[in-house]
Design a protein around this motif. Sequence first.
Motif, mmCIF file in Angstrom:
data_model
loop_
_atom_site.group_PDB
_atom_site.id
_atom_site.type_symbol
_atom_site.label_atom_id
_atom_site.label_comp_id
_atom_site.label_asym_id
_atom_site.label_seq_id
_atom_site.Cartn_x
_atom_site.Cartn_y
_atom_site.Cartn_z
ATOM 1 N N SER A 11 51.066 48.502 37.216
ATOM 2 C CA SER A 11 50.499 47.299 36.612
ATOM 3 C C SER A 11 49.285 47.699 35.773
ATOM 4 C CB SER A 11 50.120 46.294 37.704
ATOM 5 O OG SER A 11 49.598 45.106 37.150
ATOM 6 N N ALA A 12 48.177 47.018 35.919
ATOM 7 C CA ALA A 12 46.965 47.354 35.167
ATOM 8 C C ALA A 12 45.745 46.821 35.900
ATOM 9 C CB ALA A 12 47.017 46.771 33.754
ATOM 10 N N LEU A 13 44.680 47.604 35.865
ATOM 11 C CA LEU A 13 43.408 47.126 36.397
ATOM 12 C C LEU A 13 42.972 45.911 35.581
ATOM 13 C CD1 LEU A 13 41.396 48.179 38.616
ATOM 14 C CD2 LEU A 13 40.035 49.068 36.720
ATOM 15 N N ASN A 14 42.259 45.003 36.213
ATOM 16 C CA ASN A 14 41.754 43.769 35.581
ATOM 17 C C ASN A 14 42.840 42.717 35.386
ATOM 18 O OD1 ASN A 14 39.145 44.946 35.263
ATOM 19 N ND2 ASN A 14 39.782 45.851 33.320
ATOM 20 N N SER A 15 44.056 42.948 35.887
ATOM 21 C CA SER A 15 45.094 41.927 35.761
ATOM 22 C C SER A 15 44.613 40.644 36.428
ATOM 23 C CB SER A 15 46.399 42.413 36.400
ATOM 24 O OG SER A 15 46.223 42.670 37.781
ATOM 25 N N SER A 16 44.877 39.521 35.769
ATOM 26 C CA SER A 16 44.323 38.254 36.238
ATOM 27 C C SER A 16 45.095 37.089 35.628
ATOM 28 C CB SER A 16 42.845 38.145 35.852
ATOM 29 O OG SER A 16 42.336 36.844 36.072
ATOM 30 N N SER A 28 43.136 37.643 27.595
ATOM 31 C CA SER A 28 44.171 38.630 27.305
ATOM 32 C C SER A 28 45.531 38.229 27.882
ATOM 33 C CB SER A 28 43.769 39.991 27.882
ATOM 34 O OG SER A 28 44.850 40.890 27.873
ATOM 35 N N ASN A 29 46.525 38.118 27.008
ATOM 36 C CA ASN A 29 47.886 37.840 27.464
ATOM 37 C C ASN A 29 48.473 39.033 28.202
ATOM 38 O OD1 ASN A 29 48.146 35.162 26.388
ATOM 39 N ND2 ASN A 29 48.339 36.064 24.347
ATOM 40 N N TYR A 35 49.462 40.437 35.826
ATOM 41 C CA TYR A 35 49.206 39.716 37.075
ATOM 42 C C TYR A 35 50.492 39.064 37.588
ATOM 43 C CZ TYR A 35 47.586 36.056 40.241
ATOM 44 O OH TYR A 35 47.426 35.223 41.330
ATOM 45 N N TYR A 36 51.175 38.338 36.702
ATOM 46 C CA TYR A 36 52.388 37.648 37.140
ATOM 47 C C TYR A 36 53.525 38.644 37.411
ATOM 48 C CZ TYR A 36 50.078 33.258 36.133
ATOM 49 O OH TYR A 36 49.203 32.195 36.150
ATOM 50 N N GLY A 37 53.467 39.796 36.754
ATOM 51 C CA GLY A 37 54.437 40.839 37.069
ATOM 52 C C GLY A 37 54.278 41.339 38.493
ATOM 53 N N GLU A 38 53.024 41.486 38.923
ATOM 54 C CA GLU A 38 52.767 41.903 40.304
ATOM 55 C C GLU A 38 53.313 40.877 41.292
ATOM 56 O OE1 GLU A 38 48.685 42.809 41.024
ATOM 57 O OE2 GLU A 38 48.491 44.072 39.236
ATOM 58 N N LEU A 39 53.108 39.594 40.996
ATOM 59 C CA LEU A 39 53.608 38.545 41.887
ATOM 60 C C LEU A 39 55.131 38.580 41.975
ATOM 61 C CD1 LEU A 39 51.408 35.421 40.984
ATOM 62 C CD2 LEU A 39 51.088 37.089 42.821
ATOM 63 N N ALA A 40 55.779 38.790 40.832
ATOM 64 C CA ALA A 40 57.247 38.819 40.812
ATOM 65 C C ALA A 40 57.779 39.998 41.617
ATOM 66 C CB ALA A 40 57.742 38.882 39.367
ATOM 67 N N VAL A 41 57.122 41.141 41.492
ATOM 68 C CA VAL A 41 57.553 42.328 42.244
ATOM 69 C C VAL A 41 57.380 42.090 43.736
ATOM 70 C CG1 VAL A 41 56.964 44.729 42.761
ATOM 71 C CG2 VAL A 41 57.166 43.978 40.388
ATOM 72 N N ARG A 42 56.251 41.531 44.125
ATOM 73 C CA ARG A 42 55.998 41.281 45.545
ATOM 74 C C ARG A 42 57.012 40.284 46.120
ATOM 75 N NH1 ARG A 42 53.732 45.231 47.150
ATOM 76 N NH2 ARG A 42 51.483 45.602 47.015
ATOM 77 N N GLU A 43 57.400 39.311 45.321
ATOM 78 C CA GLU A 43 58.349 38.300 45.797
ATOM 79 C C GLU A 43 59.727 38.906 46.051
ATOM 80 O OE1 GLU A 43 60.249 33.993 44.359
ATOM 81 O OE2 GLU A 43 58.599 34.915 43.238
ATOM 82 N N GLU A 44 60.146 39.810 45.158
ATOM 83 C CA GLU A 44 61.474 40.405 45.280
ATOM 84 C C GLU A 44 61.487 41.622 46.196
ATOM 85 O OE1 GLU A 44 64.310 39.239 44.084
ATOM 86 O OE2 GLU A 44 63.262 37.505 43.221
ATOM 87 N N ILE A 51 50.523 50.194 41.599
ATOM 88 C CA ILE A 51 49.465 51.042 41.058
ATOM 89 C C ILE A 51 48.840 50.308 39.871
ATOM 90 C CG2 ILE A 51 48.853 53.303 40.114
ATOM 91 C CD1 ILE A 51 50.017 53.567 42.866
ATOM 92 N N ARG A 52 47.509 50.127 39.901
ATOM 93 C CA ARG A 52 46.817 49.378 38.849
ATOM 94 C C ARG A 52 45.854 50.316 38.112
ATOM 95 N NH1 ARG A 52 43.405 45.706 40.727
ATOM 96 N NH2 ARG A 52 43.839 44.044 39.226
#
Length: 242
Positions: A11-16, A28-29, A35-44, A51-52
Amino acid sequence: MPNVKRLIHVSALNSSPQPEPHFISGGSNFLKTKYYGELAVREEFPEATIIRPAWMYGVVDRFLWYYCQFYRRSFRKLAVPNGGYGITKTPVCMTDVAAGIVNAISDEESVGRTYDAVGPRRYELRELLEFMQELINKVPENGGFRVTNIRWDPIFRTRVTLYSYLSKFIYRDPKVSWEKIEREAISDEKPLNPTLQDLGVRLQYIEDLWPDMLSVWIHEGAYSGDTGEKKIYSNPPYILDH
């Protein structure tokens, strides 16, 4: 994903979900999607290791080379948000991040955890850029580039706007864009999660690596000194060790 034993998501540091805006309305888009990519990965895949990384640097990269290319400079000026003052970064070597990913694969304690992949030291952005200028022999005293505030450089801002506009039609990854400038303006958050050191990585220092990585950009660099001669650089002051 029943057949996947280990998943490492970068992912990336500062994701929010709501990054602080500086030049783009709403922030920043890029950081939102991370941030939402991390949530999607955790859900699946709850057992995934995330790694950020902070800004990564290396040979022919998108950090050191980004600031050295002509499109990032204008009329002997290197314009950055707030002149680089008050913005702190924790750059990390890409090989250290790669080592952390490899180590995480076989580290059972990393299962389901998130790691903040930051470098060993925190620096003010201006100090990093001035160190970079010294390494490539393009300091103002030699007719090189001055680090300035982007708000005082209308020509460069026009270039950024043009590249950002053209990215909708031509450049999928423009050389400069307001999205990149937006992320430049954000200070790296302090690690709240385990770091690469918790994955057994011995972090490398920019003071040891940047002189060689930037050697190709040295102004009038054909002369490298007499045998045994080694130039001494003024290492940038850092704010703290992590």
